[in-house]
Design a protein around this motif. Structure first.
Motif, PDB file in Angstrom:
ATOM      1  N   ILE A   1      25.034  82.526  78.555  1.00 44.77           N
ATOM      2  CA  ILE A   1      24.075  83.616  78.717  1.00 44.77           C
ATOM      3  C   ILE A   1      23.765  83.779  80.198  1.00 44.77           C
ATOM      4  O   ILE A   1      23.455  82.796  80.882  1.00 44.77           O
ATOM      5  N   PRO A   2      23.851  85.000  80.734  1.00 44.07           N
ATOM      6  CA  PRO A   2      23.499  85.206  82.145  1.00 44.07           C
ATOM      7  C   PRO A   2      22.069  84.748  82.429  1.00 44.07           C
ATOM      8  O   PRO A   2      21.152  85.041  81.653  1.00 44.07           O
ATOM      9  N   PHE A   3      21.854  84.074  83.547  1.00 45.60           N
ATOM     10  CA  PHE A   3      20.519  83.588  83.882  1.00 45.60           C
ATOM     11  C   PHE A   3      19.514  84.730  83.981  1.00 45.60           C
ATOM     12  O   PHE A   3      18.333  84.547  83.684  1.00 45.60           O
ATOM     13  N   SER A   4      19.963  85.901  84.406  1.00 39.21           N
ATOM     14  CA  SER A   4      19.042  87.030  84.561  1.00 39.21           C
ATOM     15  C   SER A   4      18.391  87.425  83.242  1.00 39.21           C
ATOM     16  O   SER A   4      17.241  87.875  83.216  1.00 39.21           O
ATOM     17  N   TRP A   5      19.100  87.233  82.121  1.00 34.91           N
ATOM     18  CA  TRP A   5      18.532  87.609  80.819  1.00 34.91           C
ATOM     19  C   TRP A   5      17.283  86.794  80.513  1.00 34.91           C
ATOM     20  O   TRP A   5      16.350  87.300  79.872  1.00 34.91           O
ATOM     21  N   PHE A   6      17.251  85.549  80.962  1.00 42.08           N
ATOM     22  CA  PHE A   6      16.116  84.689  80.637  1.00 42.08           C
ATOM     23  C   PHE A   6      14.834  85.147  81.330  1.00 42.08           C
ATOM     24  O   PHE A   6      13.736  84.761  80.911  1.00 42.08           O
ATOM     25  N   SER A   7      14.955  85.953  82.377  1.00 41.91           N
ATOM     26  CA  SER A   7      13.756  86.435  83.073  1.00 41.91           C
ATOM     27  C   SER A   7      12.926  87.369  82.209  1.00 41.91           C
ATOM     28  O   SER A   7      11.764  87.638  82.517  1.00 41.91           O
ATOM     29  N   LEU A   8      13.493  87.864  81.112  1.00 39.52           N
ATOM     30  CA  LEU A   8      12.789  88.805  80.232  1.00 39.52           C
ATOM     31  C   LEU A   8      11.885  88.109  79.225  1.00 39.52           C
ATOM     32  O   LEU A   8      11.050  88.770  78.593  1.00 39.52           O
ATOM     33  N   PHE A   9      12.036  86.790  79.078  1.00 41.36           N
ATOM     34  CA  PHE A   9      11.377  86.085  77.980  1.00 41.36           C
ATOM     35  C   PHE A   9      10.548  84.911  78.490  1.00 41.36           C
ATOM     36  O   PHE A   9      10.762  84.394  79.582  1.00 41.36           O
ATOM     37  N   GLN A  10       9.592  84.492  77.654  1.00 39.17           N
ATOM     38  CA  GLN A  10       8.775  83.325  77.942  1.00 39.17           C
ATOM     39  C   GLN A  10       8.705  82.427  76.713  1.00 39.17           C
ATOM     40  O   GLN A  10       9.063  82.844  75.605  1.00 39.17           O
ATOM     41  N   GLU A  11       8.212  81.224  76.930  1.00 39.43           N
ATOM     42  CA  GLU A  11       8.195  80.233  75.862  1.00 39.43           C
ATOM     43  C   GLU A  11       7.336  80.661  74.676  1.00 39.43           C
ATOM     44  O   GLU A  11       7.557  80.226  73.545  1.00 39.43           O
ATOM     45  N   SER A  12       6.345  81.504  74.906  1.00 42.81           N
ATOM     46  CA  SER A  12       5.421  81.914  73.850  1.00 42.81           C
ATOM     47  C   SER A  12       5.954  83.071  72.996  1.00 42.81           C
ATOM     48  O   SER A  12       5.324  83.443  72.005  1.00 42.81           O
ATOM     49  N   ASP A  13       7.088  83.643  73.357  1.00 36.88           N
ATOM     50  CA  ASP A  13       7.615  84.781  72.606  1.00 36.88           C
ATOM     51  C   ASP A  13       8.060  84.346  71.208  1.00 36.88           C
ATOM     52  O   ASP A  13       8.541  83.225  71.024  1.00 36.88           O
ATOM     53  N   PRO A  14       7.929  85.238  70.212  1.00 37.80           N
ATOM     54  CA  PRO A  14       8.383  84.905  68.858  1.00 37.80           C
ATOM     55  C   PRO A  14       9.885  84.659  68.825  1.00 37.80           C
ATOM     56  O   PRO A  14      10.641  85.307  69.553  1.00 37.80           O
ATOM     57  N   ARG A  15      10.293  83.733  67.991  1.00 40.75           N
ATOM     58  CA  ARG A  15      11.708  83.397  67.909  1.00 40.75           C
ATOM     59  C   ARG A  15      12.053  82.956  66.503  1.00 40.75           C
ATOM     60  O   ARG A  15      11.186  82.601  65.708  1.00 40.75           O
ATOM     61  N   ASP A  16      13.323  82.963  66.209  1.00 48.41           N
ATOM     62  CA  ASP A  16      13.818  82.566  64.899  1.00 48.41           C
ATOM     63  C   ASP A  16      14.991  81.619  65.101  1.00 48.41           C
ATOM     64  O   ASP A  16      15.949  81.958  65.800  1.00 48.41           O
ATOM     65  N   VAL A  17      14.908  80.422  64.542  1.00 47.38           N
ATOM     66  CA  VAL A  17      15.998  79.449  64.591  1.00 47.38           C
ATOM     67  C   VAL A  17      16.686  79.467  63.228  1.00 47.38           C
ATOM     68  O   VAL A  17      16.076  79.124  62.220  1.00 47.38           O
ATOM     69  N   VAL A  18      17.934  79.889  63.203  1.00 50.86           N
ATOM     70  CA  VAL A  18      18.676  80.022  61.950  1.00 50.86           C
ATOM     71  C   VAL A  18      19.650  78.856  61.835  1.00 50.86           C
ATOM     72  O   VAL A  18      20.465  78.630  62.736  1.00 50.86           O
ATOM     73  N   GLU A  19      19.570  78.137  60.738  1.00 49.99           N
ATOM     74  CA  GLU A  19      20.383  76.940  60.552  1.00 49.99           C
ATOM     75  C   GLU A  19      21.247  77.050  59.299  1.00 49.99           C
ATOM     76  O   GLU A  19      20.883  77.726  58.329  1.00 49.99           O
ATOM     77  N   SER A  20      22.376  76.362  59.333  1.00 44.79           N
ATOM     78  CA  SER A  20      23.260  76.320  58.166  1.00 44.79           C
ATOM     79  C   SER A  20      24.121  75.063  58.260  1.00 44.79           C
ATOM     80  O   SER A  20      24.681  74.764  59.317  1.00 44.79           O
ATOM     81  N   GLY A  21      24.189  74.314  57.163  1.00 48.56           N
ATOM     82  CA  GLY A  21      25.036  73.132  57.130  1.00 48.56           C
ATOM     83  C   GLY A  21      24.683  72.085  58.161  1.00 48.56           C
ATOM     84  O   GLY A  21      25.562  71.404  58.692  1.00 48.56           O
ATOM     85  N   GLY A  22      23.409  71.989  58.498  1.00 46.33           N
ATOM     86  CA  GLY A  22      22.978  70.970  59.430  1.00 46.33           C
ATOM     87  C   GLY A  22      23.157  71.308  60.898  1.00 46.33           C
ATOM     88  O   GLY A  22      22.970  70.451  61.761  1.00 46.33           O
ATOM     89  N   ARG A  23      23.534  72.552  61.215  1.00 44.63           N
ATOM     90  CA  ARG A  23      23.641  72.945  62.624  1.00 44.63           C
ATOM     91  C   ARG A  23      22.942  74.281  62.832  1.00 44.63           C
ATOM     92  O   ARG A  23      22.677  75.027  61.890  1.00 44.63           O
ATOM     93  N   ILE A  24      22.665  74.572  64.089  1.00 46.30           N
ATOM     94  CA  ILE A  24      21.994  75.824  64.443  1.00 46.30           C
ATOM     95  C   ILE A  24      23.034  76.929  64.566  1.00 46.30           C
ATOM     96  O   ILE A  24      23.970  76.832  65.369  1.00 46.30           O
ATOM     97  N   VAL A  25      22.882  77.959  63.771  1.00 46.38           N
ATOM     98  CA  VAL A  25      23.811  79.087  63.784  1.00 46.38           C
ATOM     99  C   VAL A  25      23.495  80.024  64.942  1.00 46.38           C
ATOM    100  O   VAL A  25      24.380  80.490  65.655  1.00 46.38           O
ATOM    101  N   THR A  26      22.212  80.316  65.127  1.00 48.67           N
ATOM    102  CA  THR A  26      21.784  81.146  66.246  1.00 48.67           C
ATOM    103  C   THR A  26      20.285  80.980  66.444  1.00 48.67           C
ATOM    104  O   THR A  26      19.576  80.481  65.561  1.00 48.67           O
ATOM    105  N   VAL A  27      19.825  81.386  67.598  1.00 49.33           N
ATOM    106  CA  VAL A  27      18.396  81.508  67.893  1.00 49.33           C
ATOM    107  C   VAL A  27      18.179  82.915  68.416  1.00 49.33           C
ATOM    108  O   VAL A  27      18.932  83.389  69.275  1.00 49.33           O
ATOM    109  N   ARG A  28      17.178  83.589  67.888  1.00 49.32           N
ATOM    110  CA  ARG A  28      16.846  84.939  68.361  1.00 49.32           C
ATOM    111  C   ARG A  28      15.422  84.944  68.897  1.00 49.32           C
ATOM    112  O   ARG A  28      14.513  84.410  68.258  1.00 49.32           O
TER     113      ARG A  28
END
Length: 308
Positions: free
Chosen positions: A177-204
């Motif tokens: 992920i480009p570092f510049s994209w992270f400037s749009l977000f902060q730790e307090s923003d809502p997020r979703d951790v999607v898991e399947s089969g014991g691993r993380i499929v994605t985080v949004r």
């Protein structure tokens, strides 16, 4: 269906996306019926991701050498508007893939929805142009034959004429992920951790576009003073100009994709923010430490692109 999606990602390049979801009225009038129809269907996010993956794999093996999407259908991702009575999608963390494959999104009233069309025809054309800029001669013809590029340009012209498209809602990145994209977000923003089969499929992760713009403008202003030669400044400037094209009631989504399993929990948004704050305060030691944390996390991911 989710099983196909998550098994199908194995062995593919890590792909992440930055998406903007806009309210219905921000789209040209001729596009709105199709968007409303997509919002009215109880189609899960996992089903949309699965359909897009299956379509992309199908294009790779399509006979005739045409790797481009035809534009016959265009997938649409949907989010509840953050100021509606429904919380922003995915505010709960740790959901499983099976839970994301439930209906859910289609149960929200249409006026409260935000939409992100895939725009695969336009995006495929832009990606091909970027690829061809660095490749010429026989290799370019081998990768994407000229006749196929010309044929796809006709599709692009048709899409633009039909829909009055002036902006692309999705930016994609492979192998990190480009570092510049992270400037749009902060730790307090809502997020979703999607898991399947014991691993993380994605985080949004989601942010209101007005918040994202405030953050990236702050970063641009401080980098322009403290580190005007930094490549990230150009990236953030372009990111700002892109976000300014969208409706002020939009939402920005960072979708980590499969790389999330390698890096999450991820402190990159905090490291980017701290690094910029340190630069603004003249604390070069703190800025260097923040960059080292980012580099140690992401450079190994990017090196996978050259691994055999």
């Amino acid at each position: 269906m989710t099983g196909n999606l998550y098994r199908g990602q194995a062995g593919l390049p890590f792909s992440s996306a930055l998406r903007v979801y806009e309210p219905l009225m921000a789209f040209p009038e001729e596009q709105r019926p199709a968007l409303q129809a997509a919002g009215a269907r109880a189609v899960s996010r996992a089903a949309v991701e699965n359909a897009e993956l299956q379509a992309s794999l199908g294009r790779i093996t399509r006979p005739g050498g045409d790797p481009f999407p035809t534009g016959r259908t265009d997938l649409v991702r949907v989010l509840p508007a953050p100021d509606s009575s429904t919380p922003l999608a995915g505010t709960a963390t740790g959901r499983t893939a099976e839970e994301t494959d439930g209906g859910g999104q289609g149960e929200v009233a249409a006026p409260d929805l935000l939409y992100c069309p895939s725009q695969l025809v336009l995006r495929a054309g832009l990606a091909a142009n970027a690829l061809m800029e660095g490749i010429h001669g026989p290799l370019a013809q081998l990768l994407i034959p000229e006749e196929q590029r010309d044929k796809h340009q006709e599709r692009i012209d048709l899409v633009k004429a039909r829909g009055g498209v002036t902006k692309v809602h999705t930016r994609a990145s492979t192998w990190g992920i480009p570092f510049s994209w992270f400037s749009l977000f902060q730790e307090s923003d809502p997020r979703d951790v999607v898991e399947s089969g014991g691993r993380i499929v994605t985080v949004r992760v989601w942010a209101k576009i007005e918040d994202a713009l405030e953050r990236v403008r702050y970063a641009v202003a401080n980098l322009a003073l403290a580190a005007p030669d930094l490549d990230m400044l150009d990236d953030m400037t372009q990111l700002t100009e892109w976000l300014e094209l969208f409706d002020p009631h939009s939402v920005v989504e960072l979708d980590y994709g499969a790389v999330a399993d390698k890096v999450y929990p991820d402190d990159s948004p905090m490291d980017v923010r701290l690094g910029i704050e340190c630069l603004a305060e003249g604390d070069m030691t703190g800025a260097a430490a923040a960059y080292r944390r980012l580099a140690s996390r992401w450079i190994p991911i990017r090196q996978l692109a050259r691994a055999s």
